[in-house]
Design an enzyme around this catalytic site. Structure first.
Site: not given
Ligand SMILES: Nc1ncnc2c1ncn2[C@@H]1O[C@H](COP(=O)(O)OS(=O)(=O)O)[C@@H](OP(=O)(O)O)[C@H]1O
Ligand SMILES: Nc1ncnc2c1ncn2[C@@H]1O[C@H](COP(=O)(O)OP(=O)(O)O)[C@@H](O)[C@H]1O
Length: 213
Positions: A49, A51, A54, A121
């Site tokens: 999360s 990283s 998106s 994932s």
């Molecule tokens: N417990 C926990 N662990 C990880 N992430 C959490 C959790 N609770 C809520 N979130 C939010 O849900 C997003 C991840 O959902 P995913 O469907 O990508 O997760 S998974 O692939 O089923 O593991 C993840 O979004 P990203 O930050 O965009 O990765 C989080 O915002």
């Molecule tokens: N290559 C990058 N360098 C610096 N900041 C980034 C980069 N990619 C994403 N960000 C910032 O990091 C945060 C998380 O990005 P996001 O795309 O939402 O990650 P994820 O989908 O893996 O949770 C956001 O605030 C985004 O603007």
């Protein structure tokens, strides 16, 4: 039951029913791809999360759209508002989430689209099973490799803070495992500029003849 058993059981449940027979249709994937002018494929972004999954997938989709490529972006947060709204973050629920998304991605690539999926994932076995759902060469695993400390520093939704405070259980990287890919097709350094990472992805797509040079 382990997560791999859960996913295998779910994946095999319909094919085990002898009363359900596959129906081959006249218009094939190749025909649809010809109309689109490019191949169908799944770009499977995986990473912690925060990283950058998106952001990179979104910017890449914009770049592809701009050059006339048909795409669809499946985003974890969005899918969890609909298709997977009944699921949480236990291992079993994550397995079912990825199974559903894998099947949807498979249908969309069969429609001739370039699918960008952005899900944590976290388990290798689940990603492998999605790979096996797809035709050879159509699953491209993209590891968005950003150190946990950097993700935690970014923390755009304040989730790491809550996880550290014990307010969110099973949080990936804190209280739930993330298994990094061992041999991803693409290994992105998530600390580089998003524009550079998009250029790197476009090169990969051209090199693999998924889109035209
Ligand atoms: N417990 C926990 N662990 C990880 N992430 C959490 C959790 N609770 C809520 N979130 C939010 O849900 C997003 C991840 O959902 P995913 O469907 O990508 O997760 S998974 O692939 O089923 O593991 C993840 O979004 P990203 O930050 O965009 O990765 C989080 O915002
Ligand atoms: N290559 C990058 N360098 C610096 N900041 C980034 C980069 N990619 C994403 N960000 C910032 O990091 C945060 C998380 O990005 P996001 O795309 O939402 O990650 P994820 O989908 O893996 O949770 C956001 O605030 C985004 O603007």
């Amino acid at each position: 039951m382990t997560d791999i058993n859960l996913l295998q059981q779910a994946t095999e449940s319909n094919s085990a029913n002898p009363d359900i027979v596959w129906h081959e249709h006249a218009v094939r994937r190749e025909d649809r791809e010809k109309l689109h002018g490019h191949q169908g494929a799944v770009l499977w972004f995986t990473g912690l999360s925060g990283s950058g999954k998106s952001s990179i997938a979104g910017a890449l989709e914009q770049a592809l759209h701009h050059i006339g490529v048909s795409t669809y972006l499946l985003d974890g947060d969005n899918v969890r508002h609909g298709l997977s709204r009944d699921l949480g973050f236990s291992d079993g629920d994550r397995v079912e989430n990825i199974r559903r998304v894998g099947e949807v991605a498979k249908l969309m690539q069969d429609a001739g689209l370039i699918v960008l999926s952005a899900f944590i994932s976290p388990h290798r076995h689940e990603r492998q099973l999605v790979r096996e759902l797809l035709p050879e060469g159509r699953f491209i695993e993209v590891f968005v490799d950003t150190p946990l400390a950097v993700c935690e520093q970014r923390d755009p939704k304040g989730l790491y803070k809550k996880a550290r405070a014990g307010e969110i259980k099973n949080f990936t990287g804190i209280s739930s495992a993330y298994e990094a890919p061992e041999q991803p097709e693409v290994h992105l350094n998530g600390e580089q500029l998003v524009t550079n990472l998009v250029a790197q992805m476009l090169d990969v797509l051209r090199h693999n003849a998924i889109i035209k040079p």
